[in-house]
Design a protein around this motif. Structure first.
Motif, PDB file in Angstrom:
ATOM      1  N   HIS A 336     -35.411  54.513 -55.761  1.00  0.00           N
ATOM      2  CA  HIS A 336     -36.172  55.525 -55.453  1.00  0.00           C
ATOM      3  C   HIS A 336     -35.217  56.786 -55.591  1.00  0.00           C
ATOM      4  N   ASP A 337     -33.812  56.547 -54.998  1.00  0.00           N
ATOM      5  CA  ASP A 337     -32.804  57.737 -54.905  1.00  0.00           C
ATOM      6  C   ASP A 337     -31.507  57.075 -54.737  1.00  0.00           C
ATOM      7  N   PRO A 338     -30.527  57.073 -55.987  1.00  0.00           N
ATOM      8  CA  PRO A 338     -29.193  56.806 -55.991  1.00  0.00           C
ATOM      9  C   PRO A 338     -28.403  57.229 -54.929  1.00  0.00           C
ATOM     10  N   ALA A 339     -28.719  58.255 -54.257  1.00  0.00           N
ATOM     11  CA  ALA A 339     -27.889  58.651 -53.176  1.00  0.00           C
ATOM     12  C   ALA A 339     -27.710  57.781 -51.916  1.00  0.00           C
ATOM     13  N   PHE A 340     -28.767  56.825 -51.897  1.00  0.00           N
ATOM     14  CA  PHE A 340     -28.629  55.753 -50.640  1.00  0.00           C
ATOM     15  C   PHE A 340     -27.239  55.102 -50.835  1.00  0.00           C
ATOM     16  N   GLN A 341     -26.595  54.768 -49.677  1.00  0.00           N
ATOM     17  CA  GLN A 341     -25.375  54.217 -49.364  1.00  0.00           C
ATOM     18  C   GLN A 341     -25.487  53.076 -48.389  1.00  0.00           C
ATOM     19  N   LEU A 342     -24.522  52.339 -48.393  1.00  0.00           N
ATOM     20  CA  LEU A 342     -24.390  51.337 -47.383  1.00  0.00           C
ATOM     21  C   LEU A 342     -22.986  51.325 -46.875  1.00  0.00           C
ATOM     22  N   ARG A 343     -22.766  51.424 -45.536  1.00  0.00           N
ATOM     23  CA  ARG A 343     -21.515  51.220 -44.708  1.00  0.00           C
ATOM     24  C   ARG A 343     -21.426  49.836 -44.146  1.00  0.00           C
ATOM     25  N   LEU A 344     -20.701  48.915 -44.579  1.00  0.00           N
ATOM     26  CA  LEU A 344     -20.345  47.588 -43.977  1.00  0.00           C
ATOM     27  C   LEU A 344     -19.105  47.579 -42.947  1.00  0.00           C
ATOM     28  N   ILE A 345     -19.330  47.289 -41.764  1.00  0.00           N
ATOM     29  CA  ILE A 345     -18.265  47.176 -40.871  1.00  0.00           C
ATOM     30  C   ILE A 345     -18.203  45.596 -40.429  1.00  0.00           C
ATOM     31  N   GLY A 346     -16.789  45.136 -40.415  1.00  0.00           N
ATOM     32  CA  GLY A 346     -16.384  43.991 -39.799  1.00  0.00           C
ATOM     33  C   GLY A 346     -15.753  42.874 -40.869  1.00  0.00           C
ATOM     34  N   PRO A 347     -15.342  41.853 -40.394  1.00  0.00           N
ATOM     35  CA  PRO A 347     -14.675  40.989 -41.382  1.00  0.00           C
ATOM     36  C   PRO A 347     -15.159  40.902 -42.571  1.00  0.00           C
ATOM     37  N   GLN A 348     -14.422  40.675 -43.625  1.00  0.00           N
ATOM     38  CA  GLN A 348     -14.859  40.841 -44.992  1.00  0.00           C
ATOM     39  C   GLN A 348     -14.509  39.647 -45.957  1.00  0.00           C
ATOM     40  N   LEU A 349     -14.670  39.880 -47.243  1.00  0.00           N
ATOM     41  CA  LEU A 349     -14.501  38.790 -48.106  1.00  0.00           C
ATOM     42  C   LEU A 349     -13.080  38.358 -48.060  1.00  0.00           C
ATOM     43  N   PRO A 350     -12.569  37.011 -48.355  1.00  0.00           N
ATOM     44  CA  PRO A 350     -11.283  36.678 -48.614  1.00  0.00           C
ATOM     45  C   PRO A 350     -10.665  37.574 -49.802  1.00  0.00           C
ATOM     46  N   ASP A 351      -9.214  37.678 -49.657  1.00  0.00           N
ATOM     47  CA  ASP A 351      -8.696  38.618 -50.787  1.00  0.00           C
ATOM     48  C   ASP A 351      -8.586  37.858 -51.984  1.00  0.00           C
ATOM     49  N   ASP A 352      -8.651  36.559 -51.765  1.00  0.00           N
ATOM     50  CA  ASP A 352      -8.574  35.620 -53.128  1.00  0.00           C
ATOM     51  C   ASP A 352      -9.940  35.039 -53.219  1.00  0.00           C
ATOM     52  N   PRO A 353     -10.461  35.249 -54.240  1.00  0.00           N
ATOM     53  CA  PRO A 353     -11.909  34.841 -54.561  1.00  0.00           C
ATOM     54  C   PRO A 353     -12.012  33.287 -54.781  1.00  0.00           C
ATOM     55  N   ALA A 354     -10.722  32.709 -54.821  1.00  0.00           N
ATOM     56  CA  ALA A 354     -10.627  31.231 -54.827  1.00  0.00           C
ATOM     57  C   ALA A 354     -10.740  30.714 -53.567  1.00  0.00           C
ATOM     58  N   ASP A 355     -10.620  31.425 -52.534  1.00  0.00           N
ATOM     59  CA  ASP A 355     -11.037  31.050 -51.098  1.00  0.00           C
ATOM     60  C   ASP A 355     -12.286  31.118 -50.837  1.00  0.00           C
ATOM     61  N   ASP A 356     -13.312  31.705 -51.565  1.00  0.00           N
ATOM     62  CA  ASP A 356     -14.479  31.729 -51.045  1.00  0.00           C
ATOM     63  C   ASP A 356     -15.413  30.529 -50.691  1.00  0.00           C
ATOM     64  N   THR A 357     -16.300  30.734 -49.929  1.00  0.00           N
ATOM     65  CA  THR A 357     -17.354  29.502 -49.564  1.00  0.00           C
ATOM     66  C   THR A 357     -18.418  29.978 -50.815  1.00  0.00           C
ATOM     67  N   PRO A 358     -19.241  28.831 -50.778  1.00  0.00           N
ATOM     68  CA  PRO A 358     -20.226  28.862 -51.824  1.00  0.00           C
ATOM     69  C   PRO A 358     -21.278  30.249 -51.290  1.00  0.00           C
ATOM     70  N   TYR A 359     -21.326  30.307 -50.097  1.00  0.00           N
ATOM     71  CA  TYR A 359     -22.130  31.479 -49.632  1.00  0.00           C
ATOM     72  C   TYR A 359     -21.336  32.968 -50.193  1.00  0.00           C
ATOM     73  N   GLN A 360     -20.072  32.972 -49.794  1.00  0.00           N
ATOM     74  CA  GLN A 360     -19.212  34.118 -50.120  1.00  0.00           C
ATOM     75  C   GLN A 360     -19.212  34.397 -51.702  1.00  0.00           C
ATOM     76  N   GLN A 361     -19.234  33.380 -52.452  1.00  0.00           N
ATOM     77  CA  GLN A 361     -19.276  33.563 -53.817  1.00  0.00           C
ATOM     78  C   GLN A 361     -20.427  34.333 -54.217  1.00  0.00           C
ATOM     79  N   GLN A 362     -21.807  33.915 -53.616  1.00  0.00           N
ATOM     80  CA  GLN A 362     -23.028  34.483 -53.959  1.00  0.00           C
ATOM     81  C   GLN A 362     -22.884  36.111 -53.252  1.00  0.00           C
ATOM     82  N   VAL A 363     -22.377  36.389 -52.058  1.00  0.00           N
ATOM     83  CA  VAL A 363     -22.086  37.783 -51.750  1.00  0.00           C
ATOM     84  C   VAL A 363     -21.361  38.390 -52.424  1.00  0.00           C
TER      85      VAL A 363
END
Length: 491
Positions: A336-363
């Motif tokens: 509808h409008d590319p001005a929409f943004q999202l702010r995510l606060i809190g623990p985030q994905l591992p620094d190394d993608p190799a440490d991702d869980t399967p769910y984190q890989q999807q995210v």
């Protein structure tokens, strides 16, 4: 070194899968470890039910042979698989969807019939002391028991102290003198012995003295600590416990001696209703709904400009938070409008993608679908109230919550809310038992429509005022503490 650890992690499940085909104890251990690995990879789609059935057969076999300790050990492994976090803490919990088929195998096992549905002879339960004679003006006495996690109850304790008229003592059960609180294995054995022989656990001397001192005992977190307290050979004058969402997804909800509990405090109606569905004996215990005090307080009246197109979510990484729902909403909004943004606060994905869980890989893959400017991934922050005060709309995308305190924090900051009707709680009343109907949405499409409607300046202003008013009504410290006083010291 990291590669060696990864190789070891890969080898262990292969060994376990091989061992599970062997008979007896070795095969049982292989079944248990293979089931844990299967759950970690596939969650509810794993073959966990077959593993539980085999472990319970081993328990029944040993119980029939009089090997009580071994039977309890196998039963506990079946409990651990049934209550594995991959099944319940990630959302889409089979226990929440329908407790009966999940619990039926446990209840049908010979040990389970005793531990879950057995009763302790009322004649062996200790008698609670009579109410204490208090001199006029003498304060009430509250003893609070917890294990390590005092996060939510400490603000309540401090507010009760500040109000006056209540003297409070705190005991962390980890700090009791030896032998202290028993471990899980000994707790299961203690419940078995209480049901089959009428044998109760000795009350530690310092706890017995505290029981004699207190008018009311409050157990924070109604899990294994509460099970233990209901198996002791001494009783307080009044035993209360506070239950959050977490405890309903532990087996200890099945193992309390509920007739010894005088009142259960819960943080939301779905939590209490789900407890009653899982452990029907809990329904006989009087209930009181209480709230949490906001971590940062209600804060000042919201002021200043804010952007209704800036969405915010506090806590998003764990599967139960289901940030994929939020990302679907954002994607539709940006069409509808590319001005929409999202702010995510809190623990985030591992620094190394190799440490991702399967769910984190999807995210991670889903986040990569958006241009960098569309999503602010801020990590854990100490200035959450300030960030909420400059955000437009607070989202809750979870599959299951008790109250989702981050939403309350957003409302206090004047952020209108869009709350998914948490799917796992819908059979028990859902998010509408906590938040206003108009804020709760059944799906992503409805969330998009509500957010688009809030882009109107006047609509947004009214919604922001309603958000702040709701927080003042439901998280006013005086009212929250009034609720605790009524629940803990009934007249």
């Amino acid at each position: 070194m990291r590669e060696r650890r990864r190789a070891a992690r890969r080898a262990i499940p292969l060994i376990a899968r091989g061992l599970r085909h062997l008979p007896g104890r070795v095969g049982g251990m292989g079944t248990y470890f293979a089931a844990q690995e299967d759950l970690a990879r596939h969650g509810a789609q794993s073959s966990w039910r077959e593993a539980v059935e085999r472990l319970l057969r081993l328990s029944d076999r040993d119980h029939a042979r009089g090997r009580i300790s071994s039977a309890l050990t196998w039963f506990d492994k079946a409990l651990r698989i049934t209550y594995d976090g991959a099944l319940h803490q990630a959302g889409q919990s089979p226990l929440a969807a329908d407790p009966e088929p999940v619990l039926r195998p446990l209840r049908s096992a010979s040990i389970g019939t005793l531990l879950i549905d057995g009763t302790i002879d009322p004649a062996v339960r200790p008698t609670a002391p009579p109410p204490r004679d208090r001199a006029p003006g003498e304060p009430l006495r509250l003893l609070v028991l917890a294990q390590a996690n005092w996060t939510f109850i400490h603000p309540v304790i401090e507010a009760l102290r500040a109000r006056g008229g209540i003297e409070i003592r705190e005991i962390d059960v980890d700090e009791l003198a030896a032998p202290g609180m028993p471990d899980r294995d000994h707790l299961l054995r203690a419940r078995y012995d209480a049901i089959t022989r009428g044998a109760l656990l000795p009350t530690p001397p310092e706890l017995a003295a505290a029981f004699d001192w207190a008018d009311t005992v409050l157990v924070e977190w109604a899990h294994h600590v509460l099970t233990w307290v209901t198996l002791l050979d001494r009783a307080p004058r009044l035993l209360t416990a506070r239950m959050h969402r977490f405890e309903v997804f532990t087996p200890f909800a099945l193992l309390h001696d509920y007739p010894r509990i005088d009142r259960l405090l819960h943080v939301s109606p779905p939590v209490r209703r789900m407890l009653d569905a899982i452990a029907p004996q809990a329904s006989a215990v009087p209930a009181s709904q209480v709230g949490n005090l906001l971590q940062h307080g209600l804060g000042p009246e919201p002021a200043g400009e804010r952007d209704p197109a800036l969405l915010v979510q506090v806590g998003w990484l764990r599967p139960v938070k289901d940030v994929m729902f939020t990302l679907d909403v954002l994607s539709a909004l940006r069409e509808h409008d590319p001005a929409f943004q999202l702010r995510l606060i809190g623990p985030q994905l591992p620094d190394d993608p190799a440490d991702d869980t399967p769910y984190q890989q999807q995210v991670r893959r889903r986040l990569a679908d958006f241009p960098p400017a569309a999503i602010q991934v801020l990590g854990p922050r100490q200035d959450v109230p300030a960030l909420l005060a400059t955000s437009g709309i607070v989202l809750s995308s979870s599959r299951h919550e008790g109250t989702h305190e981050a939403v309350m924090e957003g409302l206090a900051a004047g952020c209108p809310a869009v709350v998914r009707d948490w799917p796992d709680t819908v059979p028990y009343g859902g998010a509408r038992t906590i938040y206003s109907d108009e804020w709760v949405v059944p799906d992503a499409a409805a969330a998009v429509q509500r957010i688009l409607a809030l882009q109107d300046e006047q609509t947004y202003a009214r919604a922001a005022q309603a958000a702040r008013a709701f927080a003042l009504q439901h998280r006013d410290p005086e009212q929250v503490i009034d609720g605790y006083t009524r629940a803990l010291f009934p007249r």
